[in-house]
Design a protein around this motif. Sequence first.
Motif, PDB file in Angstrom:
ATOM      1  N   LYS A 139      -2.222  -0.313   6.693  1.00 61.48           N
ATOM      2  CA  LYS A 139      -1.617   0.993   6.403  1.00 61.48           C
ATOM      3  C   LYS A 139      -2.654   2.018   5.948  1.00 61.48           C
ATOM      4  O   LYS A 139      -2.572   3.202   6.313  1.00 61.48           O
ATOM      5  N   VAL A 140      -3.613   1.580   5.128  1.00 62.92           N
ATOM      6  CA  VAL A 140      -4.596   2.513   4.553  1.00 62.92           C
ATOM      7  C   VAL A 140      -5.996   1.937   4.795  1.00 62.92           C
ATOM      8  O   VAL A 140      -6.626   1.399   3.865  1.00 62.92           O
ATOM      9  N   PRO A 141      -6.504   2.029   6.008  1.00 65.13           N
ATOM     10  CA  PRO A 141      -7.777   1.370   6.329  1.00 65.13           C
ATOM     11  C   PRO A 141      -8.972   1.920   5.563  1.00 65.13           C
ATOM     12  O   PRO A 141      -9.987   1.209   5.428  1.00 65.13           O
ATOM     13  N   ASP A 142      -8.891   3.144   5.075  1.00 64.13           N
ATOM     14  CA  ASP A 142     -10.033   3.724   4.374  1.00 64.13           C
ATOM     15  C   ASP A 142     -10.079   3.369   2.892  1.00 64.13           C
ATOM     16  O   ASP A 142     -11.078   3.652   2.214  1.00 64.13           O
ATOM     17  N   ALA A 143      -9.032   2.774   2.370  1.00 63.33           N
ATOM     18  CA  ALA A 143      -9.025   2.369   0.965  1.00 63.33           C
ATOM     19  C   ALA A 143      -9.718   1.013   0.808  1.00 63.33           C
ATOM     20  O   ALA A 143      -9.920   0.276   1.778  1.00 63.33           O
ATOM     21  N   LYS A 144     -10.094   0.701  -0.423  1.00 71.02           N
ATOM     22  CA  LYS A 144     -10.664  -0.599  -0.737  1.00 71.02           C
ATOM     23  C   LYS A 144      -9.584  -1.479  -1.354  1.00 71.02           C
ATOM     24  O   LYS A 144      -8.766  -0.986  -2.140  1.00 71.02           O
ATOM     25  N   PHE A 145      -9.578  -2.758  -1.006  1.00 70.66           N
ATOM     26  CA  PHE A 145      -8.559  -3.666  -1.525  1.00 70.66           C
ATOM     27  C   PHE A 145      -9.228  -4.926  -2.066  1.00 70.66           C
ATOM     28  O   PHE A 145     -10.207  -5.422  -1.499  1.00 70.66           O
ATOM     29  N   ARG A 146      -8.654  -5.427  -3.171  1.00 73.43           N
ATOM     30  CA  ARG A 146      -9.190  -6.624  -3.818  1.00 73.43           C
ATOM     31  C   ARG A 146      -8.022  -7.513  -4.251  1.00 73.43           C
ATOM     32  O   ARG A 146      -7.013  -7.015  -4.739  1.00 73.43           O
ATOM     33  N   PRO A 147      -8.160  -8.827  -4.102  1.00 71.36           N
ATOM     34  CA  PRO A 147      -7.153  -9.737  -4.659  1.00 71.36           C
ATOM     35  C   PRO A 147      -7.289  -9.796  -6.175  1.00 71.36           C
ATOM     36  O   PRO A 147      -8.401  -9.770  -6.712  1.00 71.36           O
ATOM     37  N   GLY A 148      -6.168  -9.841  -6.865  1.00 71.97           N
ATOM     38  CA  GLY A 148      -6.228  -9.921  -8.321  1.00 71.97           C
ATOM     39  C   GLY A 148      -4.854  -9.779  -8.936  1.00 71.97           C
ATOM     40  O   GLY A 148      -3.861  -9.508  -8.251  1.00 71.97           O
ATOM     41  N   TYR A 149      -4.812  -9.950 -10.234  1.00 68.23           N
ATOM     42  CA  TYR A 149      -3.563  -9.960 -10.985  1.00 68.23           C
ATOM     43  C   TYR A 149      -3.527  -8.817 -11.992  1.00 68.23           C
ATOM     44  O   TYR A 149      -4.574  -8.367 -12.488  1.00 68.23           O
ATOM     45  N   LEU A 150      -2.318  -8.363 -12.311  1.00 68.67           N
ATOM     46  CA  LEU A 150      -2.163  -7.305 -13.302  1.00 68.67           C
ATOM     47  C   LEU A 150      -2.789  -7.679 -14.647  1.00 68.67           C
ATOM     48  O   LEU A 150      -3.328  -6.824 -15.348  1.00 68.67           O
ATOM     49  N   GLU A 151      -2.682  -8.940 -15.006  1.00 66.19           N
ATOM     50  CA  GLU A 151      -3.184  -9.380 -16.312  1.00 66.19           C
ATOM     51  C   GLU A 151      -4.697  -9.578 -16.327  1.00 66.19           C
ATOM     52  O   GLU A 151      -5.292  -9.807 -17.391  1.00 66.19           O
ATOM     53  N   GLY A 208       0.789  -1.228   0.000  1.00 65.56           N
ATOM     54  CA  GLY A 208       0.000   0.000   0.000  1.00 65.56           C
ATOM     55  C   GLY A 208       0.816   1.271   0.000  1.00 65.56           C
ATOM     56  O   GLY A 208       0.317   2.340   0.370  1.00 65.56           O
ATOM     57  N   ARG A 209       2.055   1.180  -0.456  1.00 66.10           N
ATOM     58  CA  ARG A 209       2.918   2.367  -0.478  1.00 66.10           C
ATOM     59  C   ARG A 209       2.295   3.500  -1.302  1.00 66.10           C
ATOM     60  O   ARG A 209       2.179   4.638  -0.830  1.00 66.10           O
ATOM     61  N   GLN A 210       1.889   3.200  -2.523  1.00 68.97           N
ATOM     62  CA  GLN A 210       1.287   4.240  -3.361  1.00 68.97           C
ATOM     63  C   GLN A 210      -0.189   4.442  -3.025  1.00 68.97           C
ATOM     64  O   GLN A 210      -0.720   5.543  -3.238  1.00 68.97           O
ATOM     65  N   THR A 211      -0.850   3.428  -2.498  1.00 73.39           N
ATOM     66  CA  THR A 211      -2.236   3.601  -2.053  1.00 73.39           C
ATOM     67  C   THR A 211      -2.308   4.708  -1.016  1.00 73.39           C
ATOM     68  O   THR A 211      -3.198   5.569  -1.056  1.00 73.39           O
ATOM     69  N   ALA A 212      -1.379   4.687  -0.062  1.00 73.41           N
ATOM     70  CA  ALA A 212      -1.347   5.714   0.980  1.00 73.41           C
ATOM     71  C   ALA A 212      -1.093   7.095   0.385  1.00 73.41           C
ATOM     72  O   ALA A 212      -1.715   8.088   0.800  1.00 73.41           O
ATOM     73  N   ARG A 263      -3.765  12.359  -0.995  1.00 69.43           N
ATOM     74  CA  ARG A 263      -4.067  13.425  -1.955  1.00 69.43           C
ATOM     75  C   ARG A 263      -5.549  13.529  -2.264  1.00 69.43           C
ATOM     76  O   ARG A 263      -5.946  14.304  -3.140  1.00 69.43           O
ATOM     77  N   GLY A 264      -6.357  12.746  -1.579  1.00 69.90           N
ATOM     78  CA  GLY A 264      -7.803  12.853  -1.727  1.00 69.90           C
ATOM     79  C   GLY A 264      -8.434  11.915  -2.726  1.00 69.90           C
ATOM     80  O   GLY A 264      -9.646  11.985  -2.964  1.00 69.90           O
ATOM     81  N   TYR A 265      -7.661  11.003  -3.310  1.00 68.57           N
ATOM     82  CA  TYR A 265      -8.225  10.051  -4.257  1.00 68.57           C
ATOM     83  C   TYR A 265      -9.049   8.984  -3.537  1.00 68.57           C
ATOM     84  O   TYR A 265      -8.675   8.526  -2.455  1.00 68.57           O
ATOM     85  N   ARG A 266     -10.157   8.598  -4.137  1.00 68.97           N
ATOM     86  CA  ARG A 266     -10.879   7.389  -3.711  1.00 68.97           C
ATOM     87  C   ARG A 266     -10.127   6.218  -4.329  1.00 68.97           C
ATOM     88  O   ARG A 266     -10.128   6.035  -5.549  1.00 68.97           O
ATOM     89  N   THR A 267      -9.494   5.406  -3.500  1.00 63.08           N
ATOM     90  CA  THR A 267      -8.466   4.495  -3.999  1.00 63.08           C
ATOM     91  C   THR A 267      -8.847   3.035  -3.814  1.00 63.08           C
ATOM     92  O   THR A 267      -9.353   2.634  -2.758  1.00 63.08           O
ATOM     93  N   ILE A 268      -8.574   2.250  -4.864  1.00 64.47           N
ATOM     94  CA  ILE A 268      -8.721   0.798  -4.834  1.00 64.47           C
ATOM     95  C   ILE A 268      -7.335   0.183  -5.046  1.00 64.47           C
ATOM     96  O   ILE A 268      -6.644   0.528  -6.013  1.00 64.47           O
ATOM     97  N   GLY A 269      -6.930  -0.709  -4.167  1.00 62.57           N
ATOM     98  CA  GLY A 269      -5.661  -1.410  -4.315  1.00 62.57           C
ATOM     99  C   GLY A 269      -5.903  -2.861  -4.703  1.00 62.57           C
ATOM    100  O   GLY A 269      -6.794  -3.515  -4.148  1.00 62.57           O
ATOM    101  N   VAL A 270      -5.143  -3.335  -5.666  1.00 61.05           N
ATOM    102  CA  VAL A 270      -5.254  -4.728  -6.130  1.00 61.05           C
ATOM    103  C   VAL A 270      -3.881  -5.375  -6.053  1.00 61.05           C
ATOM    104  O   VAL A 270      -2.880  -4.777  -6.480  1.00 61.05           O
TER     105      VAL A 270
END
Length: 290
Positions: free
Chosen positions: A136-148, A107-111, A116-123
């Motif tokens: 690290k970023v409890p207010d963000a949304k996170f999902r398991p998944g792959y780049l492809e 979550g380095r870039q998620t944070a 900066r005020g973005y509504r953020t999803i981390g995958v």
Amino acid sequence: MDREFRVRELMLGIEGLALLRHALDADEDFLKARTEEIRAFVTGEGGPLPDGGAAVDELDAAAGYASWAARYDSLPSSFIEVEEPVVHALMDRGPVGTALDAACGTGRQTAALAARGYRTIGVDQSPEMLAQARRKVPDAKFRPGYLENLPIDDESIDLAVCSLAMTHLPDVSSGIAELARVLRPGGRIILSDLHPFVISLQGQCVFVSGTDQLAFVRNHVHLPGRYLAAFHAAGLTVRECHEPVFNGRLAPGGYEEAIPDAARAAWDGIPLVIVWAAEKPAAPHREKSV
């Protein structure tokens, strides 16, 4: 474990690269020190090698990042140190909206996006890395998944960020196509990756797996032309390309710390990362019929 190599050969390679790059302009003391260290490594007369000179194991992405997750944020990294100022400056250009942190890791870039005020999803594909990111970023949304195969709807993202991850794909085309798919018309992509120069020269980035065993996750060389072809095929327009260079930081606990003069001479002036800024063209404006 698919492949392995030894610390001694890595150190000999760094010494040789330092000589190759500076044979014509270095002073005699520097050249003598390099050749003496090479002789000591070859004959076994030098001091003990880091990790005892044991084999360095190759791990797949799942096993590698599971092992790396707990300590990933605690170790200084020259790659991250030169990458973040460039990526964060591009983030600051806004406008703020919905952001994706693809292959978000801990979550380095998620944070940074959330700050900066973005509504953020981390995958990310690694449950262990996602667990760190959620803390690290409890207010963000996170999902398991792959780049492809991102678990994100078509044209739902204003800014897609992918940091230091495409290098693990054998071909960048699928990952860049997925970033383009989820991006709204007029949206932006910020993509950073290990520079092909440093991967070609260094081979792989070694980290400590478990308590004391060295390991690596495979990095693939993607030349700038491959990125450009993938951006073009995905219908994206490249706006900027940055190539920040080595800052003198050696990985703590790694084999290069045992030969710092050679390592710094080997990497001096070499770009460590490449950062791309691209856009998805906005939908054409249609005049209303009268």
